[in-house]
Design a protein around this motif. Sequence first.
Motif, mmCIF file in Angstrom:
data_model
loop_
_atom_site.group_PDB
_atom_site.id
_atom_site.type_symbol
_atom_site.label_atom_id
_atom_site.label_comp_id
_atom_site.label_asym_id
_atom_site.label_seq_id
_atom_site.Cartn_x
_atom_site.Cartn_y
_atom_site.Cartn_z
ATOM 1 N N TYR A 1 -9.424 -116.683 -27.344
ATOM 2 C CA TYR A 1 -8.338 -116.575 -28.117
ATOM 3 C C TYR A 1 -7.723 -117.880 -27.739
ATOM 4 O O TYR A 1 -7.052 -117.645 -26.164
ATOM 5 C CB TYR A 1 -7.549 -114.798 -27.651
ATOM 6 C CG TYR A 1 -6.367 -114.849 -28.638
ATOM 7 C CD1 TYR A 1 -6.735 -115.039 -29.955
ATOM 8 C CD2 TYR A 1 -5.373 -114.836 -27.483
ATOM 9 C CE1 TYR A 1 -5.689 -114.675 -30.212
ATOM 10 C CE2 TYR A 1 -4.031 -114.420 -27.980
ATOM 11 C CZ TYR A 1 -4.297 -114.229 -29.602
ATOM 12 O OH TYR A 1 -3.408 -114.078 -30.074
ATOM 13 N N LYS B 1 -11.561 -107.983 -33.158
ATOM 14 C CA LYS B 1 -10.360 -109.700 -32.319
ATOM 15 C C LYS B 1 -9.114 -109.255 -32.190
ATOM 16 O O LYS B 1 -8.831 -109.343 -31.006
ATOM 17 C CB LYS B 1 -10.000 -110.206 -33.511
ATOM 18 C CG LYS B 1 -11.760 -111.365 -33.271
ATOM 19 C CD LYS B 1 -12.144 -112.541 -34.330
ATOM 20 C CE LYS B 1 -13.146 -112.809 -34.884
ATOM 21 N NZ LYS B 1 -13.488 -113.470 -35.827
ATOM 22 N N PHE C 1 -8.681 -117.226 -32.609
ATOM 23 C CA PHE C 1 -9.916 -117.620 -32.101
ATOM 24 C C PHE C 1 -10.382 -118.423 -32.237
ATOM 25 O O PHE C 1 -10.652 -119.070 -33.372
ATOM 26 C CB PHE C 1 -11.009 -115.955 -32.446
ATOM 27 C CG PHE C 1 -11.034 -114.695 -31.710
ATOM 28 C CD1 PHE C 1 -11.352 -115.069 -30.596
ATOM 29 C CD2 PHE C 1 -9.195 -114.007 -32.284
ATOM 30 C CE1 PHE C 1 -10.370 -113.857 -29.600
ATOM 31 C CE2 PHE C 1 -9.046 -113.131 -32.039
ATOM 32 C CZ PHE C 1 -9.565 -112.797 -30.409
ATOM 33 N N GLN D 1 -16.342 -116.840 -29.104
ATOM 34 C CA GLN D 1 -15.159 -117.364 -28.995
ATOM 35 C C GLN D 1 -13.673 -116.865 -28.300
ATOM 36 O O GLN D 1 -14.379 -116.073 -27.542
ATOM 37 C CB GLN D 1 -14.413 -117.021 -31.066
ATOM 38 C CG GLN D 1 -15.388 -117.440 -32.001
ATOM 39 C CD GLN D 1 -14.864 -116.537 -33.580
ATOM 40 O OE1 GLN D 1 -13.946 -115.565 -33.251
ATOM 41 N NE2 GLN D 1 -15.596 -117.022 -34.756
ATOM 42 N N TYR E 1 -14.964 -113.025 -27.637
ATOM 43 C CA TYR E 1 -15.259 -111.813 -28.387
ATOM 44 C C TYR E 1 -16.593 -112.864 -29.051
ATOM 45 O O TYR E 1 -16.708 -113.674 -29.191
ATOM 46 C CB TYR E 1 -14.512 -112.702 -30.269
ATOM 47 C CG TYR E 1 -14.951 -111.711 -31.352
ATOM 48 C CD1 TYR E 1 -14.638 -110.425 -31.649
ATOM 49 C CD2 TYR E 1 -15.580 -112.328 -32.259
ATOM 50 C CE1 TYR E 1 -15.160 -109.675 -32.764
ATOM 51 C CE2 TYR E 1 -16.458 -111.119 -33.160
ATOM 52 C CZ TYR E 1 -15.803 -110.186 -33.414
ATOM 53 O OH TYR E 1 -16.323 -109.107 -34.459
#
Length: 198
Positions: free
Chosen positions: A181, A139, A188, A179, A170
């Motif tokens: 950011y 991440k 996230f 997900q 992600y």
Amino acid sequence: MKENVQKLVKEGQKPEVLFIGCSDSRVTPDIMLDINPGDMFILRNVGNFVPPFKCDEDYHGSAAAIEYAVSVLNVKHIIVCGHSHCGACQSLYIDIPLEEQKVVHVKKWLELGAKAKEKTLSLIKDPNDKNSLYRLTEKISVTFQLKNLLTYPDVKRRIDNGTLKIHGWYYKLEDGTIQFYDQKEEKFKLLEESEYGK
């Protein structure tokens, strides 16, 4: 599908999105996002890394793809998509022997993940918890690739004038969730919570 491809051949491509993903065979943007030919300009490389802009006469495949998408195709969005169980991020913690130069380019390329590794080690509570270590590295790496995108003059110019947006995603291999950011909150969140969710 066939009619759509014929139309693209005749009229040319006009994708609105540059998708930067990993070469990992388990990461398949077309299936992940249920898209059609022509929807996205796709760049895949080891670790979904974005090399910083460098103006010289060397060969820069990833940089060339970014420049083409932004300055020629005029995409409106760039998505940098990391994923769980990324071999590149895991390899940041392994001393890779050169073995007669067999992986010299891989070893050099992985240097692009050094800052993500450094930041992860400064934040992780237990570096011996490999699962947590690798997931956090994956991440954090995405956030550094977003920063590297800003070193490209035309990317920065278009972001500043509001004609381009960049996104960090992600992808979780285990369940197919994505997900994004949140740059304001620096964390996230599930993609469906955002304004560009599914």
